[in-house]
Scaffold this active site. Structure first.
Site, mmCIF file in Angstrom:
data_model
loop_
_atom_site.group_PDB
_atom_site.id
_atom_site.type_symbol
_atom_site.label_atom_id
_atom_site.label_comp_id
_atom_site.label_asym_id
_atom_site.label_seq_id
_atom_site.Cartn_x
_atom_site.Cartn_y
_atom_site.Cartn_z
ATOM 1 N N LYS A 1 14.243 -49.844 -1.277
ATOM 2 C CA LYS A 1 15.220 -49.453 -0.251
ATOM 3 C C LYS A 1 15.297 -50.514 0.851
ATOM 4 O O LYS A 1 16.377 -50.861 1.321
ATOM 5 C CB LYS A 1 14.822 -48.113 0.394
ATOM 6 N N THR A 2 14.132 -50.983 1.278
ATOM 7 C CA THR A 2 14.126 -51.986 2.355
ATOM 8 C C THR A 2 14.857 -53.240 1.913
ATOM 9 O O THR A 2 15.696 -53.778 2.644
ATOM 10 C CB THR A 2 12.678 -52.314 2.770
ATOM 11 N N TYR B 1 9.549 -54.978 -5.848
ATOM 12 C CA TYR B 1 9.724 -56.141 -4.965
ATOM 13 C C TYR B 1 10.640 -57.173 -5.617
ATOM 14 O O TYR B 1 11.641 -57.585 -5.034
ATOM 15 C CB TYR B 1 8.349 -56.738 -4.690
ATOM 16 N N LEU C 1 22.496 -50.527 11.929
ATOM 17 C CA LEU C 1 22.134 -51.056 13.249
ATOM 18 C C LEU C 1 23.359 -51.727 13.856
ATOM 19 O O LEU C 1 23.924 -52.649 13.248
ATOM 20 C CB LEU C 1 20.991 -52.072 13.095
ATOM 21 N N ASN D 1 9.868 -52.220 11.944
ATOM 22 C CA ASN D 1 9.392 -50.824 11.940
ATOM 23 C C ASN D 1 7.861 -50.762 11.937
ATOM 24 O O ASN D 1 7.282 -49.689 11.816
ATOM 25 C CB ASN D 1 9.959 -50.042 10.747
HETATM 26 P P1 NAD Z 1 4.895 -59.340 6.498
HETATM 27 O O1 NAD Z 1 4.578 -58.095 5.767
HETATM 28 O O2 NAD Z 1 3.873 -59.910 7.405
HETATM 29 O O3 NAD Z 1 6.234 -59.141 7.351
HETATM 30 C C1 NAD Z 1 7.265 -58.275 6.998
HETATM 31 C C2 NAD Z 1 7.715 -57.540 8.253
HETATM 32 O O4 NAD Z 1 8.797 -56.661 7.921
HETATM 33 C C3 NAD Z 1 6.610 -56.682 8.859
HETATM 34 O O5 NAD Z 1 6.538 -56.924 10.243
HETATM 35 C C4 NAD Z 1 7.060 -55.259 8.557
HETATM 36 O O6 NAD Z 1 6.597 -54.315 9.496
HETATM 37 C C5 NAD Z 1 8.561 -55.416 8.546
HETATM 38 N N1 NAD Z 1 9.258 -54.382 7.761
HETATM 39 C C6 NAD Z 1 8.943 -53.930 6.528
HETATM 40 N N2 NAD Z 1 9.817 -52.985 6.147
HETATM 41 C C7 NAD Z 1 10.701 -52.844 7.172
HETATM 42 C C8 NAD Z 1 11.822 -52.010 7.390
HETATM 43 N N3 NAD Z 1 12.236 -51.128 6.472
HETATM 44 N N4 NAD Z 1 12.505 -52.125 8.556
HETATM 45 C C9 NAD Z 1 12.095 -53.000 9.516
HETATM 46 N N5 NAD Z 1 11.029 -53.816 9.363
HETATM 47 C C10 NAD Z 1 10.344 -53.736 8.200
HETATM 48 O O7 NAD Z 1 5.341 -60.400 5.407
HETATM 49 P P2 NAD Z 1 5.693 -61.956 5.553
HETATM 50 O O8 NAD Z 1 4.732 -62.688 4.721
HETATM 51 O O9 NAD Z 1 5.879 -62.330 6.967
HETATM 52 O O10 NAD Z 1 7.099 -61.999 4.810
HETATM 53 C C11 NAD Z 1 8.337 -62.074 5.522
HETATM 54 C C12 NAD Z 1 9.473 -62.185 4.515
HETATM 55 O O11 NAD Z 1 9.310 -63.366 3.727
HETATM 56 C C13 NAD Z 1 9.535 -61.000 3.542
HETATM 57 O O12 NAD Z 1 10.894 -60.667 3.316
HETATM 58 C C14 NAD Z 1 8.923 -61.555 2.288
HETATM 59 O O13 NAD Z 1 9.424 -60.934 1.151
HETATM 60 C C15 NAD Z 1 9.329 -63.027 2.358
HETATM 61 N N6 NAD Z 1 8.398 -63.881 1.595
HETATM 62 C C16 NAD Z 1 7.135 -64.159 2.075
HETATM 63 C C17 NAD Z 1 6.267 -64.945 1.313
HETATM 64 C C18 NAD Z 1 4.880 -65.300 1.783
HETATM 65 O O14 NAD Z 1 4.145 -65.981 1.063
HETATM 66 N N7 NAD Z 1 4.457 -64.922 2.958
HETATM 67 C C19 NAD Z 1 6.682 -65.443 0.072
HETATM 68 C C20 NAD Z 1 7.961 -65.117 -0.389
HETATM 69 C C21 NAD Z 1 8.815 -64.351 0.399
HETATM 70 N N1 UDP Z 2 26.493 -51.776 9.240
HETATM 71 C C1 UDP Z 2 25.583 -51.870 10.245
HETATM 72 N N2 UDP Z 2 25.948 -52.518 11.395
HETATM 73 C C2 UDP Z 2 27.181 -53.045 11.581
HETATM 74 C C3 UDP Z 2 28.106 -52.949 10.527
HETATM 75 C C4 UDP Z 2 27.740 -52.292 9.365
HETATM 76 O O1 UDP Z 2 24.446 -51.417 10.142
HETATM 77 O O2 UDP Z 2 27.428 -53.610 12.656
HETATM 78 C C5 UDP Z 2 26.102 -51.098 7.995
HETATM 79 C C6 UDP Z 2 27.040 -49.981 7.637
HETATM 80 O O3 UDP Z 2 26.502 -48.762 8.117
HETATM 81 C C7 UDP Z 2 27.069 -50.017 6.125
HETATM 82 C C8 UDP Z 2 26.509 -51.370 5.743
HETATM 83 O O4 UDP Z 2 26.177 -52.024 6.954
HETATM 84 O O5 UDP Z 2 26.233 -49.035 5.596
HETATM 85 C C9 UDP Z 2 27.473 -52.222 4.989
HETATM 86 O O6 UDP Z 2 28.612 -52.457 5.792
HETATM 87 P P1 UDP Z 2 30.022 -52.746 5.152
HETATM 88 O O7 UDP Z 2 31.000 -52.949 6.274
HETATM 89 O O8 UDP Z 2 29.944 -53.805 4.153
HETATM 90 O O9 UDP Z 2 30.298 -51.435 4.334
HETATM 91 P P2 UDP Z 2 31.128 -50.125 4.634
HETATM 92 O O10 UDP Z 2 30.792 -49.710 6.040
HETATM 93 O O11 UDP Z 2 32.534 -50.534 4.455
HETATM 94 O O12 UDP Z 2 30.617 -49.169 3.594
#
Ligand code: NAD
Ligand code: UDP
Ligand code: UDP
Length: 312
Positions: free
Chosen positions: A90-91, A144, A62, A33
């Site tokens: 949430k993410t 986090y 997705l 995103n």
């Molecule tokens: P980063 O911020 O460069 O990359 C994260 C990516 O996720 C970004 O491109 C961002 O745009 C995307 N993103 C964020 N929220 C999103 C959403 N809701 N939907 C779709 N995309 C989303 O960070 P990174 O350092 O590359 O880290 C990558 C992963 O590795 C993360 O999950 C992080 O927690 C994990 N991690 C990294 C480190 C590190 O030292 N770099 C250490 C521990 C864990």
């Molecule tokens: N989901 C998705 N893509 C898929 C299948 C599921 O994004 O191809 C999502 C779906 O919308 C749900 C979540 O993944 O919110 C968890 O899916 P699961 O089948 O475990 O749960 P359920 O749909 O039974 O609540």
């Protein structure tokens, strides 16, 4: 040839992973995103016929057809994940659930980019995977840390309850080219400050430690984990056990950049872990993996990267 989904593929680690998967001959669907990711990181891949980019937020469902999922989507630096903490949780949590739902429907392998932050401010040193951690549920890092802990729980429950083949990787501090220059992480901060001749900002007394892994070693470990034997789930630590204080890191950066920057001391952020170092016996044993690139060599490459983007 597999069709592989990389969520967070335009980020620091994700973009290097896309490079690796394409080099191994796979097709990549990069889902991002662009919250912290950058088009620049994947610009060189946009003309590759095996690369596809989808702007999408993983907190929404997705429906696509792929053969494997690497779930990396999540802001990783304290400044970014604390910018909108509710969205961070949430993410981690809803994003993990959606990716797991996808993996469950398609009956495919899914890897989770978890973190050493699940150990919080650790009372056991160094940290083995069996350590359950010391996280403050209420502090500024909790969105986090707890998000990532809950994601691990979801991964293991989808595995036990639905038989989803999971791989959980606990990543320790990783650095290298394509780190965000303003993400506030220590390696990028020190290098940018040193290159610009600005003061180097040490938080606290600088005696806290971290273990820094170069990005190529991390990606090698991630790929090996995804391709590890059936039934091996992890969690597995991937990091470099070399341990440095922030003062030592600052010294190395100053030397390697020939900088005239001075150190300035600033308050230590709340809940900042005092020490961190991985036990990597499990990764050695199960994956035949260990890091190869020493800090100095990795810093030289990272400095060259920042030097090039700062002079643009
Ligand atoms: P980063 O911020 O460069 O990359 C994260 C990516 O996720 C970004 O491109 C961002 O745009 C995307 N993103 C964020 N929220 C999103 C959403 N809701 N939907 C779709 N995309 C989303 O960070 P990174 O350092 O590359 O880290 C990558 C992963 O590795 C993360 O999950 C992080 O927690 C994990 N991690 C990294 C480190 C590190 O030292 N770099 C250490 C521990 C864990
Ligand atoms: N989901 C998705 N893509 C898929 C299948 C599921 O994004 O191809 C999502 C779906 O919308 C749900 C979540 O993944 O919110 C968890 O899916 P699961 O089948 O475990 O749960 P359920 O749909 O039974 O609540
Ligand atoms: N740090 C520092 N100066 C900076 C940025 C960070 O001294 O300009 C310290 C920070 O307080 C922490 C360590 O460096 O103790 C690593 O911070 P980072 O944000 O890179 O990673 P994390 O704390 O998530 O491991």
């Amino acid at each position: 040839m597999k069709r592989i989904l990389v969520s967070g593929g335009a980020g620091f680690l994700g973009s290097h992973l896309c490079d690796k998967l394409l080099a191994e001959g796979h097709e990549v669907l990069c889902v991002d995103n662009f919250f912290t990711g950058n088009r620049r990181n994947i610009h060189h891949l946009l003309d590759n016929k095996n690369f596809e980019l989808l702007r999408h937020d993983v907190t929404h469902p997705l429906y696509v057809e792929v053969d494997e999922i690497y779930n990396l989507a999540c802001p990783a630096s304290p400044i970014h994940y604390q910018f909108d903490p509710v969205q961070t949780t949430k993410t981690s949590v809803i994003g993990a659930m959606n990716m797991l739902g996808l993996a469950k429907r398609l009956k495919i392998r899914i890897l989770q980019a978890s973190t050493s932050e699940v150990y919080g401010d650790p009372e056991i040193h160094p940290q083995p995977e069996s350590y359950r951690g010391n996280v403050n549920t209420l502090g500024p890092r909790a969105c986090y840390d707890e998000g990532k802990r809950c994601a691990e729980t979801l991964f293991f429950d989808y595995n036990r309850q639905h038989g989803v083949p999971i791989k959980v990787m606990r990543i320790f501090n990783t650095y290298g080219p394509r780190m965000h220059p303003n993400d506030g992480r220590v390696v990028s901060n020190f290098i940018v400050q040193a290159l610009k001749g600005q003061d180097i900002t040490i938080y606290g007394d600088g005696k806290q430690t971290r273990s820094f892994c170069y990005v190529d070693d991390n990606i090698d470990g991630m790929y090996k984990l995804m391709n590890s034997r059936e039934g091996f789930t992890g969690p597995v630590n991937i990091g470099n056990p070399g341990e440095f204080t922030m003062l030592e890191l600052a010294q190395q950066v100053i030397e390697l950049t020939n900088s005239s920057s001075k150190l300035v001391f600033m308050p230590l952020p709340q809940d900042d872990p005092m020490q961190r170092k991985p036990v990597i016996d499990l990764a050695k044993q199960e994956l035949g993996w260990e890091p190869k690139i020493p800090l100095k060599e990795g810093l030289v490459k990272t400095i060259a990267y920042f030097d090039s983007i700062l002079s643009e």
